[in-house]
Design an enzyme around this catalytic site. Structure first.
Site, short mmCIF file in Angstrom:
data_model
loop_
_atom_site.label_atom_id
_atom_site.label_comp_id
_atom_site.label_asym_id
_atom_site.label_seq_id
_atom_site.Cartn_x
_atom_site.Cartn_y
_atom_site.Cartn_z
N ASN A 207 0.74 -1.08 0.02
CA ASN A 207 0.15 -0.06 0.10
C ASN A 207 0.85 1.16 0.07
OD1 ASN A 207 0.50 0.80 2.78
ND2 ASN A 207 -0.25 -1.37 3.15
N GLN A 208 0.27 2.29 -0.13
CA GLN A 208 0.88 3.43 -0.27
C GLN A 208 1.55 4.18 1.11
OE1 GLN A 208 0.93 5.36 -3.49
NE2 GLN A 208 -1.24 5.44 -4.14
#
Ligand code: CTP
Length: 409
Positions: A207-208
């Site tokens: 994820n970011q």
């Protein structure tokens, strides 16, 4: 008694700086003066040496050796008075070729800046942008007042009364000193970053999350006197290097490793702050070798996912949980929707508080500002912090300190 460094730059208002020095001395503090060469045209060395009974720092002593940062090291508070437009630009850009900007750059002490200049220079977009930059970095910039200016014009840009400058600066110092003890004697565990769930030796589900918000909270907790342990999932080394010394870092990769490290580390902690973006699912089994395309078959492989443990819920509901457990929720949607998601998470996860963070195009992930609502275990909003990740972190640490203090009573 604190050590105050007064940095004087070259504007007509420099003649008021000795009063700031006097006021600090009168409040019982030890004052050193650093002056730019240009400022000596307005107030000379003998004045400074007369009122402080010590040499004024003008030349960069022992450049390249430890001495040139000595003033920065001993300062508990730095007051730049007056700050010219030029010196604001130099502070914002991080110059270090005169004793005033060098001392500000090299110090961890709170900095108060009192600008004084012609209205046109103060209102110029460049100056306003520099002031914004300094404020974003936590520097306290005192707005100039309006009235007669050195040029004969009248308008905004006058240096406020030196007594008032000293008063505001010493208030900043005492707030900083108070904050620096708020979590003394506490142990705080902060999880940060984003887990990566391996698909094969070169691919993962990730994820970011950059980990910046978690590291800002870890830094703020350390500055507030806590012993801090960070469990870092896939955070750039350069970001970890910015943590205050003494913060203990455990690096992990995936959710199962994060669970194990977190459960171990919270055993004797006062607080857990779960900022990490933990993957809810992982591939059932990571392939031992790189998954290859089959040239004879157009079909894509199917990766079966299984649930990861919910670390926050597990610890939040455990009998051996730390006295304070805080979760984060990054949500998208309308105000109503995100508040409803947050309230649900707060009640479901057994956390004392959930920090609800709206993510979208310009808020949340990466190097951008945050807007955080704090929800209690019943889903009620009990606080809100808006601003840079550092400002949000400082707000949350204050919230944590008062919660833990109230538990004691
Ligand atoms: N969290 C956790 N373990 C997980 C997933 C999340 O400890 N497996 C923690 C996060 O660190 C965060 C909080 O739970 O503090 C909320 O994370 P979030 O992903 O928003 O919650 P989920 O329960 O996964 O809900 P959603 O369905 O919105 O993904």
């Amino acid at each position: 008694m604190a050590t105050v460094v007064v940095g004087v730059t070259g504007g007509v208002a420099a003649f008021k700086a000795p009063i700031v020095v006097r006021e600090c001395q009168r409040a019982g503090h030890d004052v050193y003066v650093a002056a730019t060469r240009a400022s000596l045209e307005f107030v000379g060395r003998s004045t400074w040496e007369g009122i402080t009974s010590r040499p004024v720092a003008v030349e960069i002593a022992g450049e390249g050796r430890a001495e040139h940062v000595e003033l920065a090291r001993i300062a508990d508070l730095i007051i730049v008075v007056p700050a010219t437009a030029n010196s604001l630009a130099r502070l914002a850009a991080g110059f270090a070729d005169d004793m005033v900007s060098l001392t500000v750059l090299a110090s961890h002490a709170p900095v108060v800046v009192a600008p004084a200049m012609h209205s046109n220079m103060w209102l110029a977009p460049a100056t306003q942008a520099n002031v914004r930059t300094l404020r974003e970095r936590g520097i306290h910039v005192i707005d100039p007042s309006s009235g007669a200016l050195g040029s004969g014009d009248s308008g905004i840009g006058r240096l406020p009364d030196p007594e008032e400058i000293a008063h505001q600066a010493l208030e900043v110092l005492s707030a900083y000193e108070q904050a620096s003890h708020a979590l003394a004697g506490r142990t705080v565990v902060v999880t940060a970053g984003g887990t990566r769930e391996p698909i094969d030796p070169v691919r993962f589900l990730g994820n970011q999350s950059s980990g910046r918000q978690g590291l800002a909270i870890a830094s703020a907790a350390a500055r507030a006197g806590a012993a801090v342990r960070v469990i870092a999932a896939n955070i750039e080394s350069a970001l970890l290097a910015g943590l205050p010394s003494g913060v203990q870092v455990t690096r992990v990769g995936n959710a199962l490793q994060m669970r194990e490290a977190t459960v171990n580390q919270v055993a004797d902690a006062d607080a857990l702050v779960m900022t990490a973006a933990v993957a809810d699912f992982r591939p059932e089994a990571a392939s031992q070798s790189k998954i290859k395309k089959d040239p004879t078959n157009e079909e894509a492989p199917t990766i079966r996912l299984v649930r990861n443990p919910d670390i926050l819920a597990e610890i939040g509901h455990s009998k051996k949980r730390p006295p304070l457990v805080i979760g984060f929720a990054a949500e998208t949607g309308t105000d109503e929707e995100i508040l409803a998601y947050g309230a649900d998470k707060a009640t479901r996860k057994g956390a004392d508080f959930i920090c609800l963070n709206r993510v979208g195009e310009s808020v949340g992930f990466g190097d951008v500002s945050n807007d955080i609502h704090i929800l209690d275990a019943n889903g009620h909003i009990v606080g809100r912090y808006v601003g840079s990740k550092d400002e949000v972190a400082a707000g949350l640490v204050g919230h944590m300190a008062s919660f833990l203090d109230n538990l004691k009573r």
